[in-house]
Motif scaffolding. Sequence first.
Motif, PDB file in Angstrom:
ATOM      1  N   ASP A 916      50.131  42.296  42.931  1.00 56.21           N
ATOM      2  CA  ASP A 916      49.867  41.840  41.561  1.00 56.21           C
ATOM      3  C   ASP A 916      49.189  40.479  41.610  1.00 56.21           C
ATOM      4  O   ASP A 916      49.753  39.511  42.115  1.00 56.21           O
ATOM      5  CB  ASP A 916      51.187  41.756  40.795  1.00 56.21           C
ATOM      6  N   ALA A 917      47.935  40.433  41.087  1.00 60.15           N
ATOM      7  CA  ALA A 917      47.158  39.192  41.074  1.00 60.15           C
ATOM      8  C   ALA A 917      47.340  38.538  39.719  1.00 60.15           C
ATOM      9  O   ALA A 917      46.787  38.991  38.726  1.00 60.15           O
ATOM     10  CB  ALA A 917      45.693  39.483  41.360  1.00 60.15           C
ATOM     11  N   LYS A 918      48.146  37.472  39.669  1.00 60.45           N
ATOM     12  CA  LYS A 918      48.412  36.756  38.425  1.00 60.45           C
ATOM     13  C   LYS A 918      47.626  35.464  38.413  1.00 60.45           C
ATOM     14  O   LYS A 918      47.506  34.784  39.422  1.00 60.45           O
ATOM     15  CB  LYS A 918      49.909  36.446  38.290  1.00 60.45           C
ATOM     16  N   LEU A 919      47.134  35.151  37.224  1.00 60.66           N
ATOM     17  CA  LEU A 919      46.394  33.916  37.049  1.00 60.66           C
ATOM     18  C   LEU A 919      46.946  33.214  35.820  1.00 60.66           C
ATOM     19  O   LEU A 919      46.825  33.713  34.694  1.00 60.66           O
ATOM     20  CB  LEU A 919      44.895  34.187  36.850  1.00 60.66           C
ATOM     21  N   ALA A 920      47.575  32.065  36.052  1.00 62.63           N
ATOM     22  CA  ALA A 920      48.026  31.243  34.936  1.00 62.63           C
ATOM     23  C   ALA A 920      46.854  30.408  34.429  1.00 62.63           C
ATOM     24  O   ALA A 920      45.714  30.537  34.886  1.00 62.63           O
ATOM     25  CB  ALA A 920      49.190  30.373  35.366  1.00 62.63           C
ATOM     26  N   SER A 921      47.133  29.563  33.445  1.00 68.58           N
ATOM     27  CA  SER A 921      46.063  28.776  32.836  1.00 68.58           C
ATOM     28  C   SER A 921      45.416  27.873  33.877  1.00 68.58           C
ATOM     29  O   SER A 921      46.100  27.191  34.647  1.00 68.58           O
ATOM     30  CB  SER A 921      46.638  27.937  31.690  1.00 68.58           C
ATOM     31  N   ARG A 922      44.063  27.925  33.885  1.00 65.27           N
ATOM     32  CA  ARG A 922      43.239  27.116  34.769  1.00 65.27           C
ATOM     33  C   ARG A 922      43.384  27.481  36.234  1.00 65.27           C
ATOM     34  O   ARG A 922      42.938  26.729  37.102  1.00 65.27           O
ATOM     35  CB  ARG A 922      43.523  25.619  34.589  1.00 65.27           C
ATOM     36  N   GLU A 923      43.992  28.582  36.575  1.00 67.94           N
ATOM     37  CA  GLU A 923      44.063  29.028  37.957  1.00 67.94           C
ATOM     38  C   GLU A 923      42.848  29.883  38.291  1.00 67.94           C
ATOM     39  O   GLU A 923      42.230  30.498  37.405  1.00 67.94           O
ATOM     40  CB  GLU A 923      45.340  29.833  38.205  1.00 67.94           C
ATOM     41  N   LYS A 924      42.549  29.930  39.583  1.00 65.97           N
ATOM     42  CA  LYS A 924      41.397  30.668  40.059  1.00 65.97           C
ATOM     43  C   LYS A 924      41.810  31.557  41.225  1.00 65.97           C
ATOM     44  O   LYS A 924      42.567  31.139  42.095  1.00 65.97           O
ATOM     45  CB  LYS A 924      40.284  29.711  40.499  1.00 65.97           C
ATOM     46  N   GLY A 925      41.311  32.773  41.211  1.00 63.02           N
ATOM     47  CA  GLY A 925      41.587  33.703  42.294  1.00 63.02           C
ATOM     48  C   GLY A 925      40.306  34.147  42.968  1.00 63.02           C
ATOM     49  O   GLY A 925      39.254  34.249  42.317  1.00 63.02           O
ATOM     50  N   LYS A 926      40.392  34.416  44.295  1.00 61.54           N
ATOM     51  CA  LYS A 926      39.199  34.805  45.057  1.00 61.54           C
ATOM     52  C   LYS A 926      39.488  36.128  45.737  1.00 61.54           C
ATOM     53  O   LYS A 926      40.527  36.312  46.376  1.00 61.54           O
ATOM     54  CB  LYS A 926      38.861  33.725  46.087  1.00 61.54           C
ATOM     55  N   PHE A 927      38.535  37.045  45.568  1.00 56.52           N
ATOM     56  CA  PHE A 927      38.664  38.381  46.146  1.00 56.52           C
ATOM     57  C   PHE A 927      37.445  38.658  47.011  1.00 56.52           C
ATOM     58  O   PHE A 927      36.335  38.178  46.709  1.00 56.52           O
ATOM     59  CB  PHE A 927      38.757  39.453  45.049  1.00 56.52           C
ATOM     60  N   CYS A 928      37.680  39.433  48.073  1.00 60.29           N
ATOM     61  CA  CYS A 928      36.595  39.835  48.965  1.00 60.29           C
ATOM     62  C   CYS A 928      36.689  41.334  49.176  1.00 60.29           C
ATOM     63  O   CYS A 928      37.763  41.869  49.478  1.00 60.29           O
ATOM     64  CB  CYS A 928      36.675  39.086  50.294  1.00 60.29           C
ATOM     65  N   PHE A 929      35.562  42.020  48.992  1.00 58.76           N
ATOM     66  CA  PHE A 929      35.528  43.471  49.120  1.00 58.76           C
ATOM     67  C   PHE A 929      34.388  43.855  50.036  1.00 58.76           C
ATOM     68  O   PHE A 929      33.372  43.156  50.139  1.00 58.76           O
ATOM     69  CB  PHE A 929      35.315  44.132  47.747  1.00 58.76           C
ATOM     70  N   LYS A 930      34.608  44.995  50.701  1.00 57.71           N
ATOM     71  CA  LYS A 930      33.573  45.563  51.550  1.00 57.71           C
ATOM     72  C   LYS A 930      32.882  46.671  50.787  1.00 57.71           C
ATOM     73  O   LYS A 930      33.529  47.554  50.222  1.00 57.71           O
ATOM     74  CB  LYS A 930      34.177  46.114  52.845  1.00 57.71           C
ATOM     75  N   ALA A 931      31.553  46.602  50.765  1.00 59.16           N
ATOM     76  CA  ALA A 931      30.761  47.611  50.059  1.00 59.16           C
ATOM     77  C   ALA A 931      29.890  48.343  51.065  1.00 59.16           C
ATOM     78  O   ALA A 931      29.342  47.742  51.988  1.00 59.16           O
ATOM     79  CB  ALA A 931      29.895  46.951  48.992  1.00 59.16           C
ATOM     80  N   ILE A 932      29.810  49.651  50.899  1.00 54.46           N
ATOM     81  CA  ILE A 932      28.993  50.486  51.779  1.00 54.46           C
ATOM     82  C   ILE A 932      28.038  51.299  50.917  1.00 54.46           C
ATOM     83  O   ILE A 932      28.223  51.432  49.710  1.00 54.46           O
ATOM     84  CB  ILE A 932      29.874  51.422  52.636  1.00 54.46           C
ATOM     85  N   ARG A 933      27.011  51.842  51.565  1.00 55.94           N
ATOM     86  CA  ARG A 933      26.067  52.681  50.861  1.00 55.94           C
ATOM     87  C   ARG A 933      26.687  54.056  50.599  1.00 55.94           C
ATOM     88  O   ARG A 933      27.524  54.539  51.340  1.00 55.94           O
ATOM     89  CB  ARG A 933      24.789  52.859  51.671  1.00 55.94           C
ATOM     90  N   CYS A 934      26.229  54.625  49.491  1.00 58.24           N
ATOM     91  CA  CYS A 934      26.650  55.990  49.198  1.00 58.24           C
ATOM     92  C   CYS A 934      25.983  56.953  50.168  1.00 58.24           C
ATOM     93  O   CYS A 934      24.945  56.647  50.778  1.00 58.24           O
ATOM     94  CB  CYS A 934      26.294  56.355  47.758  1.00 58.24           C
TER      95      CYS A 934
END
Length: 1206
Positions: A916-934
């Motif tokens: 669960d990615a929670k973000l309170a006021s003025r908080e910042k979250g960083k996500f990284c995903f791997k993308a591949i070709r169809c």
Amino acid sequence: MELRVAIYLKLILEHLIERQMNRYQILGESYEDGLCTITSNKNSDSNLLSLDGLDNEVKDGLPNNFRTHPLQLDPSGDSSNNIDGSDHVKSASSLHETKKANAGIIHGACLTLTDHDRIRQFIQEFTFRGLLPHIEKTIRQLNDQLISRKGLSRSLFSATKKWFSGSKVPEKSINELKNTSGLLYPPEAPELQIRKMADLCFLVQHYDLAYSCYHTAKKDFLNDQAMLYAAGALEMAAVSAFLQPGAPRPYPAHYMDTAIQTYRDICKNMVLAERCVLLSAEILKSQSKYSEAAALLIRLTSEDSDLRSALLLEQAAHCFINMKSPMVRKYAFHMILAGHRFSKAGQKKHALRCYCQAMQVYKGKGWSLAEDHINFTIGRQSYTLRQLDNAVSAFRHILINESKQSAAQQGAFLREYLYVYKNVSQLSPDGPLPQLPLPYINSSATRVFFGHDRRPADGEKQAATHVSLDQEYDSESSQQWRELEEHVVAVVNRGVLPSNFHPTEYCLNSYSDNSRFPLTVVEEPVTVEVAFRNPLKVPLLLTDLSLLWKFQPKDVSGKENEEVKELVKGEPEMIGTEVVSEFLINSEESKVARLKLFPHHIGELHILGVVYNLGTIQGSMTVDGIGALPGCHTGKHSLSMSVRGRQDLEIQGPRLNNTKEEKTSIKYGPDRRLDPIITEEMPLLEVFFIHFPTGLLCGEIRKAYVEFVNVSKCPLTGLKVVSKRPEFFTFGGNTAVLTPLSPSASENCSAYKTVVTDSTSVCTALISSASSVDFGIGIGSQPEVIPVPLPDTVLLPGASVQLPMWLRGPDEEGVHEINFLFYYESVKKQPKIRHRILRHTAVICTSRSLNVRATVCRSNSLEDEEGRGGNMLVFVDVENTNTSEAGVKEFHIVQVSSSSKHWKLQKSVNLSENKDAKLASREKGKFCFKAIRCKEEEVATQSSEKYTFADIIFGNEQIVSSASPCADFFYRSLSSELKKPQAQSSLHTEKQSIEDTMRLIQKCNEVDLNIVVLWKAYVVEDSKQLILEGQHHVVLRTIGKEAFSYPQKQEPPEMELLKFFRPENTTVSSRPSVEQLSNLIKTSLHYPESFSHPFHQKSLCLVPVTLLLSNCSKADVDVIVDLRHKTTSPEALEIHGSFTWLGQTQYKLHLKSQELHSLQLKACFVHTGVYNLGTPRVFAKLSDQVTVFETSQQSSMPALIIINNV
């Protein structure tokens, strides 16, 4: 002189002849003619006789001023010829009858030419042989007596007079001498002989001798205190001096002043004083001494005779106007005074004439109080003389001018007007209704509305705003509605706007185009808003207020029958008229009245004006609580007096300024807003919004309902809605109109379609696909025009349908006005009205929620590739910018989805154990995903606008991103991007090859990947916790370039200096940028992370390194690999260490499209340490390009190797 004597004798002869003709009474006729002639000569005003109220007839007998005169011919003659005798005054009726009897008689008809010659000869002989010698003899005798008298002393002459003058009273006191009525001279008195001689000299125009005689007689009269005789001598002396030829002496005006004073003060004879004043005034006017003449005339005015004072004041006024520099205001003022005195004397016509002449001066000068007084007097005098039309006009001017009178005075004026107007209307009760002056109507501000009034809101049910008279005109908003209607009409007509298209206007005003006849539908009301203004300080009460109209009905055969109707009492089956029973306008108030007509038949309607009863409130002019009184009343006030009338609505069209003739002249076009054409029945749609929010978070998804009701008797079809903000709402996709709710979604009242998932599918993406065509979005579609999914596409009469509508808050915070235009048609095509529209403006206030930033870059790893494309890394930064204004506690990122034709998210790289990615006021979250070709088979179906959706879930519930409403809003956010290939398809053929090359290079940097971040927010409202849902979109187009979910504010460009020269080459360079060319080749080094080498046995350490080169473009590329170290600075040597590549130092390769090539290299090290192997420089250019665009490719991340000693 001979001519004057002949005329005088002719008059005497005619008088003698007339005495013998008893039946003709010629003298009476000649007297009347002579009276008119004398009066017209004395009065310089040519209109005096025509306006004196007598009409050239004696009205009330002859004036008392015409008494017996000493020079009157034969005063003791026949009584039938004696006009001025005190006992023989003719009545007006007898004179009138005499005129009628003698009107047809021609005098002298029996005389022959011989008679004429004999009469003429007799007169001539009588004059020269009899009259003139007799006058000369008499003058000579009197002159001799005067000379002999001058020889005697004054004392002797006085003593002789006492003894020989037997007719005089011998002894008189001083008071008796001053009494003019007590001193009378006998005919043989010397003083009268001198006066007689002076008169004879005056008669024969011997003015010099006459003046001397008058002067001598004057001295004698003064010595005897005979003031009446002295005043007469003074008067005649002044006249003789004036008439002397050559003017040897100036006019003795003081003689006249003394005579006037004597007549008035001593003799108390105002008739003689008046005669003297008039004579002196004429003499002064002949000498252009108008100022002295006016002062003389004014001096004689008094309170004892209103008629005389009025006459003198009027003559004084004419003196002022005839000056060299006319004194206009004094003229008008004295004419007012003269009119007032005429009115007191009972001369109503003279009074009216004076006031009318003065009004010509005061009119339009801004002297409103003076104008009001004059108009009021004119009105009253006209009413007394039964000139009712003039009275109404005068009172009308009092009311229509901007009066500065008090409220009480204005109320009196209004009551007088109503009283006079009522008497006028009673004379012709069956005549046309006249125009009323009050209240003022601002015709140009008249507005016309076609249709029913808007329904008020009922709880959560809110009607569409549409158009109403309560809305103010906004040119910018009007232009937006016009563009929306043009857009939807063009879409319906296959992209072409019909030539006869005109925008629909439901409300016509002074800003709209009123050059055409407006169209309205039968059985729908026509509302006319009339702007009234009350200029008075007293309230006005209008009763039975309604519209006045003319209607030309049309039947099936096409015949027209013109019928003029005023009220609903006429023909209610044609046009129904609403009657307002009472309409109160307070003092100096502007108020609008909305009057309705109900057409029940097709035809042409012409609204002419308004008809009403004008009156005032009974009682005092102030009403308790008048400020709170509404505009329409029902019998709350009683009228003191009212009159019925009308006012026309005459609207002037706009000034024409198109052609040269119109520009050089003043011409106005037509304004036909009051001339609607009633057409056949058309469907009428009403739209209601249920649970429609007024406030949203940015990106929040909310579900509402829209109810469509057909309130007409005709079915409607082709319902569409067009908006400039299609990304704000959706009705769902074409394949699933009503999205089925999952159990979990129904529990949480979610607007999304959700599926419960297991915990094993958290790290990897769940794949689904959807076509943009199913959601109304495609390359050839218009996303602004959205068809409303009605059942069977038809809404029957009286039927209603409720459809779900999903709303998404705009990405910008603030207040947003979103316009909806509903378009619909009739099942039965109408020739005049092809479609109808309904407008709605939604006001949404959005507050901040999340900001999403994303970047994409190539992965350095080329392992585990299924194809030739390579992998991508997607970095997503999510920041909570909400400041808890809306009661939001925290945001939960529940899912991140991707949508693309070529790419898809595979997994989350940095997923923590806490899902669960929670973000309170003025908080910042960083996500990284791997993308591949169809896969290739997935990409092959891109022609069908198929998009691949990949969902990465951060919870135990999957939101199906390829279904409504998530996919709807995603596709609508891409609608502007999908139009770009169309705009770039029209290129010049001669530059096609260069553009193709550019396109191939650009594709190396482009990536078609879209990120959808779905979230939930927990809000506390009224001690209850609510769950809000929403989504944000990020469109990734370029590798390495940061993209945002919210629009970026563009900073204004810096001010540059103007360059006044023509550039040599204005064409845009076709050379691609360095940044674009640096991404043609992707490089990767494969080597061991650490390598052990026994340097004590072998000083050189050789390590095998594999360099992988991947062509990222779809064209052939020539590659140059240079292994030589370019950097020789000591800083670089310290950072990277010193090593050498063995073998060939430069390679030239040719890579085909999407080809992967490996180079086997050897690196030589001489001692232990940490080295960076990422020193090879790679240059690339397109093979088929003439110009060499060799560009250094982007180097990979530092490739570090550790060399150990064994």
